[in-house]
Design a protein around this motif. Sequence first.
Motif, PDB file in Angstrom:
ATOM      1  N   THR A 267       0.732  -1.075   0.166  1.00  0.00           N
ATOM      2  CA  THR A 267       0.022   0.219  -0.119  1.00  0.00           C
ATOM      3  C   THR A 267       0.852   1.197  -0.021  1.00  0.00           C
ATOM      4  OG1 THR A 267      -0.226  -0.026   2.455  1.00  0.00           O
ATOM      5  CG2 THR A 267      -1.764  -1.256   1.176  1.00  0.00           C
ATOM      6  N   GLY A 268       2.069   0.968   0.348  1.00  0.00           N
ATOM      7  CA  GLY A 268       3.010   2.244   0.287  1.00  0.00           C
ATOM      8  C   GLY A 268       2.676   3.108   1.615  1.00  0.00           C
ATOM      9  N   SER A 269       2.138   2.666   2.709  1.00  0.00           N
ATOM     10  CA  SER A 269       1.854   3.391   3.883  1.00  0.00           C
ATOM     11  C   SER A 269       2.002   2.502   5.147  1.00  0.00           C
ATOM     12  CB  SER A 269       0.376   3.804   3.787  1.00  0.00           C
ATOM     13  OG  SER A 269      -0.557   2.658   3.755  1.00  0.00           O
ATOM     14  N   VAL A 270       1.820   3.301   6.120  1.00  0.00           N
ATOM     15  CA  VAL A 270       1.663   2.432   7.411  1.00  0.00           C
ATOM     16  C   VAL A 270       0.513   1.759   7.730  1.00  0.00           C
ATOM     17  CG1 VAL A 270       1.798   2.877   9.960  1.00  0.00           C
ATOM     18  CG2 VAL A 270       3.878   3.790   8.521  1.00  0.00           C
ATOM     19  N   GLY A 271       0.402   0.688   8.165  1.00  0.00           N
ATOM     20  CA  GLY A 271      -0.788  -0.142   8.456  1.00  0.00           C
ATOM     21  C   GLY A 271      -0.548  -1.292   9.068  1.00  0.00           C
ATOM     22  N   LEU A 272      -1.666  -1.996   9.522  1.00  0.00           N
ATOM     23  CA  LEU A 272      -1.384  -3.215  10.130  1.00  0.00           C
ATOM     24  C   LEU A 272      -0.836  -4.496   9.333  1.00  0.00           C
ATOM     25  CD1 LEU A 272      -4.793  -3.477  12.316  1.00  0.00           C
ATOM     26  CD2 LEU A 272      -2.285  -3.534  13.301  1.00  0.00           C
ATOM     27  N   VAL A 273       0.266  -5.070   9.878  1.00  0.00           N
ATOM     28  CA  VAL A 273       0.706  -6.083   8.853  1.00  0.00           C
ATOM     29  C   VAL A 273       1.093  -7.206   9.866  1.00  0.00           C
ATOM     30  CG1 VAL A 273       1.984  -4.427   7.499  1.00  0.00           C
ATOM     31  CG2 VAL A 273       3.175  -5.100   9.497  1.00  0.00           C
ATOM     32  N   PRO A 274       1.250  -8.565   9.498  1.00  0.00           N
ATOM     33  CA  PRO A 274       1.072  -9.565  10.113  1.00  0.00           C
ATOM     34  C   PRO A 274       2.672  -9.577  11.227  1.00  0.00           C
ATOM     35  CG  PRO A 274       0.613 -10.396   8.031  1.00  0.00           C
ATOM     36  CD  PRO A 274       1.014  -8.871   7.952  1.00  0.00           C
TER      37      PRO A 274
END
Length: 368
Positions: A267-274
Amino acid sequence: MTSTASVHPFVLWIDDSTAVGNRLLGGKFASLAEMTANGFAVPPGFGITTTAYRHFLDSAGLAQRARQVRAEARGADLPRVQELSAEFAAAIEAAPMPADLETAIRESYAELERRTGSTGLPVAVRSSGESEDLAGASFAGQYDTFLWIRTGDGVLAHARRCWAGMFGPAVLTYRPDTERDAAAGDHAICVGVQQMVQARAAGVMFTLDPVTGDRSKVVIEGCWGLGEGVVSGGITPSRYVVDKVTFEVVAQEVQRQETQYGFDPDTGSVGLVPVDAEVSGSPCLEAAQINTLARLAKEIERHRGAPQDIEWAVSQTGEVHVLQVRPETVWSRRQAEQLVTERKSAVGHVLARFAGVGVTHGGGGRTS
């Protein structure tokens, strides 16, 4: 830059000899300048100063309208405040950026890239208001923070968003505890631009127990990945209570963590990842890191002479970094004998200290 800017600069680095206690950096970034000057491990960065903010408003012809918006909002109902806020945010977005200010910001981001040896350096863009220093006022938690911004264009765009955040509904309707109406004052804001730590784990710590006010303890709350997991309340943090004298861990609650906040290349952004499966059920901090953090907290409290709230990060290579430092304001305003009878998570306290109205990650997502 103009001669005025040479005296009151548009940009001030936090390691500059004039940065400590300088109101041009606002409360939050002036604090980081103080930490830097005293040898604490603070990621490098610069502030787009309160002078730059005022220069922008003056150049755009918005300074008088800004005062009018604040004045009208004081007596308006919430729908009208929201309307005023949206109108003025749009005006800030549409106004041209003064050429001298744009040049100063672009050159400073490029210089930060050079200093760190990283092209396209990810930075956090944080609001740092003058009003955060006022006695009886606690504007922290009402300004914006943007994560993982990677270009000069991005820094410029998000500086505008921080300026617009000065006129968010929460700020326009905020009233401090003192008789002095800080919210109505003609206060300015600095925009801090700081290298992001590639965090293995991050969170906050308190140099007293935020539940009981016990000053003999350091309480550390942390999670895998970026500290936004703790700050936003999106992830239940692991919690460690450390004796401030012996540095023994006297209590701990380790949470299993399936997801973490981090940069998502898809996504090219900060978010929830495993979270990697092999560590998802493990403590985010090793015993030595807990000890280092507790000792750091005690050292910062000793240096500042009062209880502190501290945001921290541990890098992928194990270094501990100080990201934010603020005086603790909840228990300092209570009588020492007052105790809560119901155990509460410190997350709510964290939100008031470190979160913005929302934290926007590089791709534009928002959490609150």
